[in-house]
Write an enzyme that holds these catalytic residues in place. Structure first.
Site, PDB file in Angstrom:
ATOM      1  N   GLU A   1       0.691  -1.299   0.138  1.00  0.00           N
ATOM      2  CA  GLU A   1       0.533  -0.289   0.139  1.00  0.00           C
ATOM      3  C   GLU A   1       1.013   1.395   0.190  1.00  0.00           C
ATOM      4  O   GLU A   1       0.741   2.244   0.765  1.00  0.00           O
ATOM      5  CB  GLU A   1      -1.150  -0.175   1.071  1.00  0.00           C
ATOM      6  CG  GLU A   1      -1.551  -1.011   1.283  1.00  0.00           C
ATOM      7  CD  GLU A   1      -3.067  -1.080   2.126  1.00  0.00           C
ATOM      8  OE1 GLU A   1      -3.187  -0.263   3.540  1.00  0.00           O
ATOM      9  OE2 GLU A   1      -3.630  -2.269   2.515  1.00  0.00           O
TER      10      GLU A   1
ATOM     11  N   ASN B   1       2.084  -4.696  -3.297  1.00  0.00           N
ATOM     12  CA  ASN B   1       0.563  -5.032  -2.737  1.00  0.00           C
ATOM     13  C   ASN B   1      -0.137  -3.888  -3.018  1.00  0.00           C
ATOM     14  O   ASN B   1       0.391  -3.053  -2.125  1.00  0.00           O
ATOM     15  CB  ASN B   1       1.046  -6.195  -2.106  1.00  0.00           C
ATOM     16  CG  ASN B   1      -0.274  -7.402  -1.622  1.00  0.00           C
ATOM     17  OD1 ASN B   1      -1.161  -7.754  -2.619  1.00  0.00           O
ATOM     18  ND2 ASN B   1      -1.213  -7.259  -0.383  1.00  0.00           N
TER      19      ASN B   1
ATOM     20  N   HIS C   1     -10.218  -6.314  -2.354  1.00  0.00           N
ATOM     21  CA  HIS C   1     -11.760  -5.784  -1.750  1.00  0.00           C
ATOM     22  C   HIS C   1     -12.667  -5.279  -2.427  1.00  0.00           C
ATOM     23  O   HIS C   1     -12.361  -3.596  -2.430  1.00  0.00           O
ATOM     24  CB  HIS C   1     -10.968  -5.107  -0.443  1.00  0.00           C
ATOM     25  CG  HIS C   1      -9.569  -5.630   0.321  1.00  0.00           C
ATOM     26  ND1 HIS C   1     -10.139  -6.661   0.965  1.00  0.00           N
ATOM     27  CD2 HIS C   1      -8.701  -5.227   0.747  1.00  0.00           C
ATOM     28  CE1 HIS C   1      -9.210  -6.979   1.555  1.00  0.00           C
ATOM     29  NE2 HIS C   1      -8.337  -6.318   1.577  1.00  0.00           N
TER      30      HIS C   1
ATOM     31  N   GLU D   1      -6.560 -10.605  -1.584  1.00  0.00           N
ATOM     32  CA  GLU D   1      -6.981 -10.342  -0.621  1.00  0.00           C
ATOM     33  C   GLU D   1      -8.349 -10.285  -1.035  1.00  0.00           C
ATOM     34  O   GLU D   1      -9.310  -9.528  -0.570  1.00  0.00           O
ATOM     35  CB  GLU D   1      -6.536  -9.111  -0.090  1.00  0.00           C
ATOM     36  CG  GLU D   1      -4.869  -8.452   0.050  1.00  0.00           C
ATOM     37  CD  GLU D   1      -4.437  -8.084   1.553  1.00  0.00           C
ATOM     38  OE1 GLU D   1      -5.121  -7.378   2.017  1.00  0.00           O
ATOM     39  OE2 GLU D   1      -3.021  -7.460   0.947  1.00  0.00           O
TER      40      GLU D   1
ATOM     41  N   ASP E   1     -12.057 -10.140  -1.170  1.00  0.00           N
ATOM     42  CA  ASP E   1     -13.647 -10.555  -0.666  1.00  0.00           C
ATOM     43  C   ASP E   1     -14.723  -8.678  -1.068  1.00  0.00           C
ATOM     44  O   ASP E   1     -14.498  -8.599  -1.654  1.00  0.00           O
ATOM     45  CB  ASP E   1     -13.768  -9.801   0.672  1.00  0.00           C
ATOM     46  CG  ASP E   1     -12.685  -8.803   1.606  1.00  0.00           C
ATOM     47  OD1 ASP E   1     -12.945  -7.787   0.475  1.00  0.00           O
ATOM     48  OD2 ASP E   1     -12.093  -8.826   2.063  1.00  0.00           O
TER      49      ASP E   1
END
Length: 490
Positions: A168, A209, A245, A273, A275
């Site tokens: 990030e 990432n 996400h 990651e 979702d």
């Protein structure tokens, strides 16, 4: 964990469709009968060019919840620590390390033949207070960062296939995040981190990432430009982690195109990651859209040869980070809070090439002749009663000797909705502890489950998934018959 699947039809000696499967140490299902066990998500992904299908794990349920462990071992081939490898978790006090939680997850992965992603070495968040509030200058920060990489990556060298080296680093507009690392070292901290990680663990794949880089936008453009520059200067970077996400109904239309442009740089890409959250409460329309979105993401990855795998950020909705972070939102994962498979699970299963209809029909094939090829009906006769437009699968998910967890799948095989359904069956020597996705009652060996008020209808072609935990006295056989609103299910 032992999973036993029974599909009850008109009573036959083997019930025609009895599957018994056990997990090997590798976490794969091995058939214990001539019938074919359903494929797992990890098996299906491996058949798609050797891709992995992973999940994020957290140590508390891993150590305390047998069903969490069982699903983690059976369905996933890659593991990421959700929090246990972040700096504040590993070194809460300067020079004092807490390795046990991270080690526990790595040991679990080894026992189940799973690869591990290291998450994460350098991040602006979840830093220990001694580091955040230490007032260190740039030279000191570089020394601390490189020492952290040396200690952590050195400890786990050879245990992990990849590291999220930098996490990030960007703002939404594509500029660099003004983290303590950027404040102290400028953008060079990214290069320093990658070079140090490669020095310490030269065989690991090194990733940068980030989130909100799924589509082509200002943030992903900023990352793309950085990576091009790093590659031109010989910095050892091997992969892009696209967190994903997402929000229901908002998968970017340029997802696949974005994956492809990073792959065209000679880099691996992983969905790290995943979702897909929704405004609560969930309903059938939102869950179906979520399923469609999961399928879109999987298909985007499968369409690019260097998209090497997908990791979902957790196993079940109840333990997801989403409700604690986004007010009023939730239900982002493949399993609900009681470990029932959601429509999203089946969408992923199908996108990965699964075609044996898990939980809904016999993976080993039906008995078209209407007779039991293995022998006669042990009851000596057809159980009778009107035949209804339904079939039922019965699964023993986990058995610990004096108790077990079961699942029941009811499919509407007719052309009309089944409203306000009531399911009945008999299980001798069993006493109910808890049941979900229906109103459960027990009278002697007779069990009755009535439709819950929030989901009273099974539409044609759809199915309801029930679960329960029970104690038992001695051996327990699968129910010989299920009736739904008085009709015998096939």
């Amino acid at each position: 964990m032992t999973e036993t699947r029974h599909r009850t039809g008109r009573v036959r000696r083997s019930l025609g469709l009895l599957l018994t499967s056990a997990l090997t140490a590798a976490g794969l299902l091995v058939t214990a009968s001539p019938a074919q066990a359903e494929s797992t998500l990890r098996e299906l992904a491996a058949q798609k060019g050797g891709r992995h299908f992973g999940t994020a794990l957290t140590v508390n349920p891993l150590n305390s919840d047998s069903q969490y462990r069982s699903i983690a071992a059976a369905q996933f081939s890659a593991v990421t620590h959700e929090n246990e490898m972040k700096w504040e978790s590993l070194e809460p006090q300067r020079g004092q390390y807490n390795w046990a939680p991270a080690d526990s997850i790595i040991n679990f992965a080894k026992a189940n033949n799973q690869i591990v992603r290291g998450h994460t070495l350098v991040w602006h968040s979840q830093l220990p207070s001694w580091l955040n509030n230490g007032g260190f200058n740039g030279t000191q920060l570089r020394s601390l960062m490189e020492n952290h990489i040396e200690v952590v990556a050195g400890r786990y060298r050879g245990d992990l296939y990849a590291w999220d080296v930098v996490n990030e680093a960007f703002n939404e507009d594509g500029t660099f995040r003004n983290s303590i690392w950027y404040q102290g070292m400028g953008r060079n901290y990214i290069e320093y981190a990658f070079r140090k990680a490669h020095e310490v663990d030269p065989n690991a794949k090194l990733y940068i990432n980030d989130y909100n880089i799924e589509g082509i936008n200002a943030k992903s453009n900023g990352l793309y430009n950085l990576v091009v520059d790093l590659l031109n200067r010989g910095v050892p970077i091997h992969g892009i982690g696209i967190q994903s996400h997402l929000i229901v109904g908002q998968v970017p239309s340029t997802f696949q195109q974005n994956i492809q442009r990073f792959a065209d740089l000679g880099l691996d890409v992983a969905i790290t990651e995943l979702d897909i959250r929704m405004q609560m409460p969930a309903n059938s329309a939102k869950l179906q859209q979520q399923a469609n979105d999961y399928k879109t993401v999987v298909n985007a990855c499968l369409a690019v040869s260097r998209c090497i795998g997908i990791t979902v950020w957790g196993i079940d909705d109840e333990r997801s980070w989403v409700p604690y972070t986004f007010s009023g939102e939730g239900a982002p994962l493949l399993y609900d809070g009681q470990y029932n498979r959601k429509p999203a699970w089946y969408a992923v299963y199908e996108a990965l090439g699964g075609n044996d209809d898990p939980g809904g029909s016999d993976p080993g094939g039906s008995d078209p002749g209407g007779s039991d090829p293995g022998g006669s009906d042990p009851g000596g006769s057809d159980p009778g009663g009107p035949s209804g437009p339904c079939d039922v699968d019965y699964v023993v998910v986990n058995d610990w000797g004096n108790g077990f967890q079961g699942a029941i799948y009811i499919r509407n095989t007719g052309s009309s909705p089944i409203n306000n359904w009531t399911l009945q069956f008999s299980l001798p020597n069993v006493y109910l502890n808890n049941g979900w996705n229906g109103d459960w009652t027990q009278n002697g060996s007779q069990f009755t489950v009535r439709a819950p008020s929030w989901n009273p209808t099974i539409q044609p072609g759809q199915r309801a998934e029930l679960g329960f935990v029970a104690g038992k006295n001695g051996n327990v056989s699968a129910p010989n018959q299920f009736t739904l609103n008085g009709n015998v299910c096939s």
